[in-house]
Design an enzyme around this catalytic site. Structure first.
Site, short mmCIF file in Angstrom:
data_model
loop_
_atom_site.label_atom_id
_atom_site.label_comp_id
_atom_site.label_asym_id
_atom_site.label_seq_id
_atom_site.Cartn_x
_atom_site.Cartn_y
_atom_site.Cartn_z
N CYS A 3 1.00 -1.15 -0.15
CA CYS A 3 -0.51 0.08 -0.25
C CYS A 3 0.83 1.36 -0.29
O CYS A 3 1.69 0.83 0.65
CB CYS A 3 -0.80 -0.13 0.78
SG CYS A 3 -0.76 0.69 3.12
N ASP A 29 2.04 15.40 5.77
CA ASP A 29 1.26 15.50 4.83
C ASP A 29 1.01 15.99 3.69
O ASP A 29 1.49 17.05 3.33
CB ASP A 29 -0.54 15.51 5.40
CG ASP A 29 -1.73 15.52 4.56
OD1 ASP A 29 -1.80 14.13 4.99
OD2 ASP A 29 -1.16 15.39 3.71
N ASN A 83 -8.67 8.32 10.78
CA ASN A 83 -10.30 8.19 9.92
C ASN A 83 -10.34 7.13 10.19
O ASN A 83 -9.35 6.30 9.67
CB ASN A 83 -9.63 9.43 8.95
CG ASN A 83 -10.44 10.43 9.08
OD1 ASN A 83 -10.72 11.12 9.77
ND2 ASN A 83 -9.28 11.29 8.20
N HIS A 94 -4.14 2.39 5.77
CA HIS A 94 -3.03 2.55 6.54
C HIS A 94 -2.85 3.46 7.61
O HIS A 94 -2.87 4.87 7.70
CB HIS A 94 -1.66 2.05 5.57
CG HIS A 94 -0.39 2.03 6.30
ND1 HIS A 94 0.93 1.26 5.46
CD2 HIS A 94 0.06 2.03 7.24
CE1 HIS A 94 1.75 0.83 6.24
NE2 HIS A 94 1.27 1.47 7.44
N HIS A 96 -2.97 5.49 10.41
CA HIS A 96 -1.98 6.72 10.34
C HIS A 96 -3.21 7.64 11.69
O HIS A 96 -4.39 7.79 11.22
CB HIS A 96 -2.16 7.64 8.73
CG HIS A 96 -3.25 7.36 8.01
ND1 HIS A 96 -3.82 6.88 7.43
CD2 HIS A 96 -3.67 8.94 8.18
CE1 HIS A 96 -4.67 7.31 6.94
NE2 HIS A 96 -5.29 8.37 6.98
P1 5GP Z 1 -7.16 9.92 4.75
O1 5GP Z 1 -8.13 10.68 4.32
O2 5GP Z 1 -7.23 8.11 4.55
O3 5GP Z 1 -7.45 9.91 6.46
O4 5GP Z 1 -5.68 10.56 4.74
C1 5GP Z 1 -4.71 10.73 3.85
C2 5GP Z 1 -3.20 11.38 3.88
O5 5GP Z 1 -2.40 11.04 3.24
C3 5GP Z 1 -4.38 12.37 3.07
O6 5GP Z 1 -4.71 14.04 4.08
C4 5GP Z 1 -3.33 12.77 1.93
O7 5GP Z 1 -3.12 14.51 1.81
C5 5GP Z 1 -1.96 12.26 2.80
N1 5GP Z 1 -1.71 11.45 1.27
C6 5GP Z 1 -1.99 11.08 0.20
N2 5GP Z 1 -1.31 10.48 -1.06
C7 5GP Z 1 0.15 11.04 0.48
C8 5GP Z 1 2.00 11.00 -0.70
O8 5GP Z 1 1.75 10.50 -1.46
N3 5GP Z 1 2.64 11.54 0.77
C9 5GP Z 1 2.13 12.43 1.59
N4 5GP Z 1 3.25 12.90 2.19
N5 5GP Z 1 1.14 12.59 2.06
C10 5GP Z 1 -0.15 11.62 1.19
ZN ZN Z 2 0.59 -0.32 4.55
#
Ligand code: 5GP
Ligand code: ZN
Length: 111
Positions: A3, A29, A83, A94, A96
């Site tokens: 992932c 992020d 989330n 994954h 976070h």
């Molecule tokens: P979720 O919506 O799953 O809680 O948060 C995923 C977070 O990962 C989002 O805030 C998004 O901006 C961040 N994100 C997605 N792709 C990448 C990436 O390739 N690199 C980094 N540093 N952050 C990412």
């Molecule tokens: Zn993973």
């Protein structure tokens, strides 16, 4: 197939690393919604908070507390968000934690 965050954890995809140890990684992020917007992940693949073993969560808590001391925000404060699943708006499957700080947070992170 790894992932996205497993690839970041293994440096197959570059990230702006803030702090790491054997088990955990904190990086910036890519799309910040606050002055400071960091993500904290376990290096091992765990899908979400629903699947995290309590021992690993305990270690993750210690890591986050070390991080907030290092950033100097343990007193001024911050917001931690995780989330979970579709209704929680989880986009990367994954575990976070979003760490938001660096300003007074009045807005809602996701709506
Ligand atoms: P979720 O919506 O799953 O809680 O948060 C995923 C977070 O990962 C989002 O805030 C998004 O901006 C961040 N994100 C997605 N792709 C990448 C990436 O390739 N690199 C980094 N540093 N952050 C990412
Ligand atoms: Zn993973």
């Amino acid at each position: 197939m790894m992932c996205l965050f497993c690839k970041i954890a293994s440096a197959q995809i570059p990230s702006d690393i803030v702090m790491q140890d054997d088990g955990f990684l904190c990086f910036k992020d890519i799309n910040p919604v606050a002055k400071t917007h960091l993500l904290i992940i376990p290096k091992q693949h765990i899908e979400s908070f629903e699947a995290v073993p309590s021992g690993l969560m305990a270690d993750m808590t210690i890591f986050i507390q070390q991080l907030t001391r290092k950033l100097g925000i343990s007193k001024s404060g911050y917001r931690l968000v995780t989330n979970i699943g579709d209704d929680g708006g989880q986009e990367v499957a994954h575990l976070h934690f979003h760490l938001l700080s660096g300003e007074k947070l009045t807005h809602i992170y996701k709506r």
